[in-house]
Design a protein around this motif. Structure first.
Motif, PDB file in Angstrom:
ATOM      1  N   VAL A  16       0.954  -1.305  -0.094  1.00  0.00           N
ATOM      2  CA  VAL A  16      -0.035   0.003  -0.018  1.00  0.00           C
ATOM      3  C   VAL A  16       0.905   1.177  -0.024  1.00  0.00           C
ATOM      4  O   VAL A  16       0.468   2.421   0.092  1.00  0.00           O
ATOM      5  CB  VAL A  16      -0.730   0.012   1.282  1.00  0.00           C
ATOM      6  N   LYS A  17       2.290   1.397   0.128  1.00  0.00           N
ATOM      7  CA  LYS A  17       3.083   2.323   0.092  1.00  0.00           C
ATOM      8  C   LYS A  17       2.888   3.109  -0.803  1.00  0.00           C
ATOM      9  O   LYS A  17       2.717   2.722  -2.170  1.00  0.00           O
ATOM     10  CB  LYS A  17       4.414   1.955   0.148  1.00  0.00           C
ATOM     11  N   GLU A  18       2.910   4.594  -0.626  1.00  0.00           N
ATOM     12  CA  GLU A  18       2.587   5.180  -1.929  1.00  0.00           C
ATOM     13  C   GLU A  18       1.381   5.583  -2.102  1.00  0.00           C
ATOM     14  O   GLU A  18       0.903   6.390  -3.071  1.00  0.00           O
ATOM     15  CB  GLU A  18       3.389   5.168  -3.163  1.00  0.00           C
ATOM     16  N   ARG A  19       0.417   4.743  -1.848  1.00  0.00           N
ATOM     17  CA  ARG A  19      -1.096   4.890  -2.179  1.00  0.00           C
ATOM     18  C   ARG A  19      -1.899   5.048  -0.959  1.00  0.00           C
ATOM     19  O   ARG A  19      -2.943   5.994  -0.844  1.00  0.00           O
ATOM     20  CB  ARG A  19      -1.814   3.518  -2.774  1.00  0.00           C
ATOM     21  N   PHE A  20      -1.585   4.850   0.245  1.00  0.00           N
ATOM     22  CA  PHE A  20      -2.475   4.949   1.289  1.00  0.00           C
ATOM     23  C   PHE A  20      -1.591   5.886   2.345  1.00  0.00           C
ATOM     24  O   PHE A  20      -0.437   5.797   2.646  1.00  0.00           O
ATOM     25  CB  PHE A  20      -2.745   3.444   2.283  1.00  0.00           C
ATOM     26  N   THR A  21      -2.311   6.617   3.109  1.00  0.00           N
ATOM     27  CA  THR A  21      -1.763   7.459   3.984  1.00  0.00           C
ATOM     28  C   THR A  21      -2.860   7.497   5.360  1.00  0.00           C
ATOM     29  O   THR A  21      -4.044   7.873   5.115  1.00  0.00           O
ATOM     30  CB  THR A  21      -1.675   8.944   3.369  1.00  0.00           C
ATOM     31  N   GLY A  22      -1.966   7.430   6.467  1.00  0.00           N
ATOM     32  CA  GLY A  22      -2.880   7.586   7.735  1.00  0.00           C
ATOM     33  C   GLY A  22      -2.653   8.818   8.318  1.00  0.00           C
ATOM     34  O   GLY A  22      -1.487   9.450   8.370  1.00  0.00           O
ATOM     35  N   THR A  23      -3.522   9.487   8.801  1.00  0.00           N
ATOM     36  CA  THR A  23      -3.612  10.629   9.540  1.00  0.00           C
ATOM     37  C   THR A  23      -4.622  10.517  10.968  1.00  0.00           C
ATOM     38  O   THR A  23      -5.220   9.600  11.091  1.00  0.00           O
ATOM     39  CB  THR A  23      -4.161  11.771   8.708  1.00  0.00           C
TER      40      THR A  23
END
Length: 129
Positions: free
Chosen positions: A65-72
């Motif tokens: 998922v790297k480069e596509r998913f972001t957690g905040t």
């Protein structure tokens, strides 16, 4: 009593986006490492993202998922999010949040799910080709 409630799942076409939310009560997410996991039918639960407000904690994303998913996170709402872009059929799964979890710097070498204390009920994400 600790509760984690996920929402935001749904059905999208390949290339689409979704934002998952995980609202917490009974626990202050800002104090802990928080994880997002997913489980597809017939597969083991996979840790996809780990993040924390602590400046000493690394952020982790699985290679898938790297480069596509972001957690905040939004501390004022005691809620964390997982922004998922460029979704692929392989992302189809039930997504769970969990806290506290194993510290993010250990996710690459240990089973992330083993250290999770509280889990949400999950939200289904379905990506069609």
């Amino acid at each position: 009593q600790v509760q984690l409630v996920e929402s935001g799942g749904g059905s999208v076409q390949s290339g689409g986006s979704l934002r998952l939310s995980c609202a917490a009560s009974g626990i202050t997410l800002a104090h802990y490492a928080v994880g997002w996991f997913r489980q597809a039918p017939g597969k083991e639960r996979e840790g996809v993202a780990c993040f924390s407000n602590s400046p000493y904690s690394a952020t982790y994303y699985s290679n898938s998922v790297k480069e596509r998913f972001t957690g905040t996170g939004d501390n004022s709402k005691n809620t964390v999010y997982l922004q998922m872009n460029n979704l692929k059929p392989g992302d189809t799964a039930v997504y769970y949040c969990a806290a506290p979890v194993l510290r993010c710097s250990d996710w690459a070498t240990k089973n992330p799910a083993s250290g999770a204390r509280y889990w949400g009920q999950g939200t289904q994400v379905t990506v069609s080709a």
